[in-house]
Design a protein around this motif. Sequence first.
Motif, PDB file in Angstrom:
ATOM      1  N   UNK A  85       0.840  -1.197   0.000  1.00 47.78           N
ATOM      2  CA  UNK A  85       0.000   0.000   0.000  1.00 47.78           C
ATOM      3  C   UNK A  85       0.875   1.247   0.000  1.00 47.78           C
ATOM      4  N   UNK A  86       1.923   1.222   0.807  1.00 49.63           N
ATOM      5  CA  UNK A  86       2.830   2.364   0.897  1.00 49.63           C
ATOM      6  C   UNK A  86       3.506   2.618  -0.456  1.00 49.63           C
ATOM      7  N   UNK A  87       3.879   1.551  -1.129  1.00 49.03           N
ATOM      8  CA  UNK A  87       4.509   1.657  -2.444  1.00 49.03           C
ATOM      9  C   UNK A  87       3.578   2.342  -3.455  1.00 49.03           C
ATOM     10  N   UNK A  88       2.284   2.061  -3.353  1.00 40.25           N
ATOM     11  CA  UNK A  88       1.318   2.583  -4.323  1.00 40.25           C
ATOM     12  C   UNK A  88       0.636   3.877  -3.864  1.00 40.25           C
ATOM     13  N   UNK A  89       0.992   4.384  -2.707  1.00 35.50           N
ATOM     14  CA  UNK A  89       0.293   5.554  -2.168  1.00 35.50           C
ATOM     15  C   UNK A  89       0.447   6.793  -3.066  1.00 35.50           C
ATOM     16  N   UNK A  90       1.625   6.978  -3.672  1.00 41.09           N
ATOM     17  CA  UNK A  90       1.806   8.125  -4.575  1.00 41.09           C
ATOM     18  C   UNK A  90       0.930   7.973  -5.821  1.00 41.09           C
ATOM     19  N   UNK A  91       0.823   6.741  -6.310  1.00 38.78           N
ATOM     20  CA  UNK A  91      -0.028   6.470  -7.466  1.00 38.78           C
ATOM     21  C   UNK A  91      -1.490   6.739  -7.121  1.00 38.78           C
ATOM     22  N   UNK A  92      -1.883   6.340  -5.919  1.00 39.43           N
ATOM     23  CA  UNK A  92      -3.255   6.602  -5.459  1.00 39.43           C
ATOM     24  C   UNK A  92      -3.528   8.107  -5.428  1.00 39.43           C
ATOM     25  N   UNK A  93      -2.593   8.841  -4.848  1.00 41.46           N
ATOM     26  CA  UNK A  93      -2.771  10.297  -4.743  1.00 41.46           C
ATOM     27  C   UNK A  93      -2.901  10.920  -6.131  1.00 41.46           C
ATOM     28  N   UNK A  94      -2.087  10.477  -7.046  1.00 41.93           N
ATOM     29  CA  UNK A  94      -2.053  11.034  -8.397  1.00 41.93           C
ATOM     30  C   UNK A  94      -3.400  10.886  -9.107  1.00 41.93           C
ATOM     31  N   UNK A  95      -4.095   9.778  -8.872  1.00 40.86           N
ATOM     32  CA  UNK A  95      -5.319   9.486  -9.616  1.00 40.86           C
ATOM     33  C   UNK A  95      -6.607   9.689  -8.811  1.00 40.86           C
ATOM     34  N   UNK A  96      -6.572   9.344  -7.519  1.00 40.88           N
ATOM     35  CA  UNK A  96      -7.799   9.430  -6.735  1.00 40.88           C
ATOM     36  C   UNK A  96      -8.155  10.861  -6.351  1.00 40.88           C
ATOM     37  N   UNK A  97      -7.150  11.684  -6.087  1.00 37.83           N
ATOM     38  CA  UNK A  97      -7.440  13.061  -5.669  1.00 37.83           C
ATOM     39  C   UNK A  97      -8.215  13.829  -6.734  1.00 37.83           C
ATOM     40  N   UNK A  98      -7.755  13.869  -8.002  1.00 35.84           N
ATOM     41  CA  UNK A  98      -8.556  14.594  -9.008  1.00 35.84           C
ATOM     42  C   UNK A  98      -9.909  13.955  -9.264  1.00 35.84           C
ATOM     43  N   UNK A  99      -9.975  12.624  -9.160  1.00 35.68           N
ATOM     44  CA  UNK A  99     -11.264  11.953  -9.396  1.00 35.68           C
ATOM     45  C   UNK A  99     -12.280  12.366  -8.334  1.00 35.68           C
ATOM     46  N   UNK A 100     -11.898  12.248  -7.079  1.00 29.10           N
ATOM     47  CA  UNK A 100     -12.821  12.585  -5.982  1.00 29.10           C
ATOM     48  C   UNK A 100     -13.151  14.080  -6.002  1.00 29.10           C
ATOM     49  N   UNK A 101     -12.173  14.913  -6.359  1.00 29.94           N
ATOM     50  CA  UNK A 101     -12.403  16.350  -6.427  1.00 29.94           C
ATOM     51  C   UNK A 101     -13.527  16.694  -7.394  1.00 29.94           C
ATOM     52  N   UNK A 102     -13.597  15.968  -8.509  1.00 29.11           N
ATOM     53  CA  UNK A 102     -14.600  16.257  -9.542  1.00 29.11           C
ATOM     54  C   UNK A 102     -15.897  15.466  -9.388  1.00 29.11           C
ATOM     55  N   UNK A 103     -16.026  14.682  -8.315  1.00 28.13           N
ATOM     56  CA  UNK A 103     -17.215  13.838  -8.147  1.00 28.13           C
ATOM     57  C   UNK A 103     -18.515  14.641  -8.152  1.00 28.13           C
ATOM     58  N   UNK A 104     -18.500  15.792  -7.516  1.00 30.00           N
ATOM     59  CA  UNK A 104     -19.722  16.601  -7.428  1.00 30.00           C
ATOM     60  C   UNK A 104     -20.210  17.010  -8.812  1.00 30.00           C
ATOM     61  N   UNK A 105     -19.270  17.290  -9.728  1.00 33.96           N
ATOM     62  CA  UNK A 105     -19.649  17.684 -11.079  1.00 33.96           C
ATOM     63  C   UNK A 105     -20.262  16.511 -11.838  1.00 33.96           C
ATOM     64  N   UNK A 106     -19.747  15.319 -11.613  1.00 39.19           N
ATOM     65  CA  UNK A 106     -20.292  14.130 -12.268  1.00 39.19           C
ATOM     66  C   UNK A 106     -21.742  13.898 -11.841  1.00 39.19           C
ATOM     67  N   UNK A 107     -21.991  13.955 -10.539  1.00 36.22           N
ATOM     68  CA  UNK A 107     -23.331  13.718 -10.021  1.00 36.22           C
ATOM     69  C   UNK A 107     -24.305  14.803 -10.475  1.00 36.22           C
TER      70      UNK A 107
END
Length: 434
Positions: free
Chosen positions: A188-210
């Motif tokens: 998980x620690x190894x992939x945490x930067x990858x998670x941040x790179x992709x999940x942060x913008x996705x979750x940020x834009x969730x309100x617009x999708x809905x």
Amino acid sequence: MCRLEDVVSELVIPERFNGLTGNCRFELCEVELCESEPSKPESLKSPLEKLEFHSLPDQTPPPQSQSLKESPSPALQQSLKIFPYTYWQDLPEVKTSGLLTYLTPKEICLQESMFELIGSEASYLKSLGILVDHFYTSKALKKTLSEMEQKVLFSNTSGVMGASARFLKDLETRLDENPYISQVGDIVLKHSKDFRRHYVPYVTNMAYKELLINQLLERNQGFAYALKKLESDSVCHRHPLKSFLVLPFQRITRIKLLLESILKSTNPDTDSASNLKKAINAIHEILMTCDDNVTKMKKIEELICLEMMMDFGEIKSVPLVISTRRLVHQGSVKLVKVENAYGSRMSFVKIYLHLFNDLLIISSKKNQKFMVSDHALFPAHVSVDHLKADVMGLPQESFLLRLSRSQKGFRTAMILVANTQSDKEEWMKTLSCG
């Protein structure tokens, strides 16, 4: 009420981003104009032109002609083998290894907790496959959407799916190497930067999708029909598109909960426990960043909607949508007007105050527009004072607003009446604490 199309319809999409249907996020920035397009003076720019889609680098969405059914990723193919097994101890490798004969109940519980992380990630990736293969690549659905709507609806989807596939591959590699799972925190620690790179913008834009889905269902019959047909397919198991779109947010939250559960069964004086704690903190930081970004996006959207409602008329206009500006307080009050020299006759006029962290705007409302009458820098040129309401024959909710300098260019003092006593206290507090 501000509508999504008002926010995104005039967004400038640079040519280098044309054709991308994923990996986009809203971001405050300067407008980038094509070379052939003459630049506009700042005073003529729409407030919406201050927002722009930005594509994350080194990401490309899956080719539109490719579906997961035609060419599933190795990680997705590999993960299918664990779907029939809910519990670690049911795995054939575990049964034949003899592990169950000498592991303690606590150790078996730990293995089950770590296996739940692997199994749930595989299930999550399969559901993302439905989102991409069934909805994103649907030609019938795409025909009902504009290019902008397609971008907003499926932005960053391929990014989070890729992050999940890479994460699952490493988890299953460890399980393949030895049915006894040594630890998962390090992965998980190894992939945490990858998670941040992709999940942060996705979750940020969730309100617009809905918001976009809700508006399309109301005004786009073609979209509503195509979506209903897609959602009725057995592959969706009666889940609507919205439930698939929210999966990344639910997943990144659940990973933290699963890690916390694993940590409870882990010996505290081990590398495994240390890595779990670091991984939990890394995921927590991602969630906090998501929360901060969502809050910022809401504030930006609020400023955009408000700026579109402001009519400065002959008053010098000021841009509301700047990165350092935020709305602190807003509402209506009554302006006291004295109608003769002796102050024996008073009238009340409804006005609106919009207080930002650096600006106060005074206006009246007409046809859903705020007609600006004056504005002043806050707190430098704004102050308030209490009034002896009884002596002056004023309502108890009265207070004095002073502008030492305003856009009109002279000192101004006005008696205002709040709607309630608590409103008065709130206005006195916010106008005094610059």
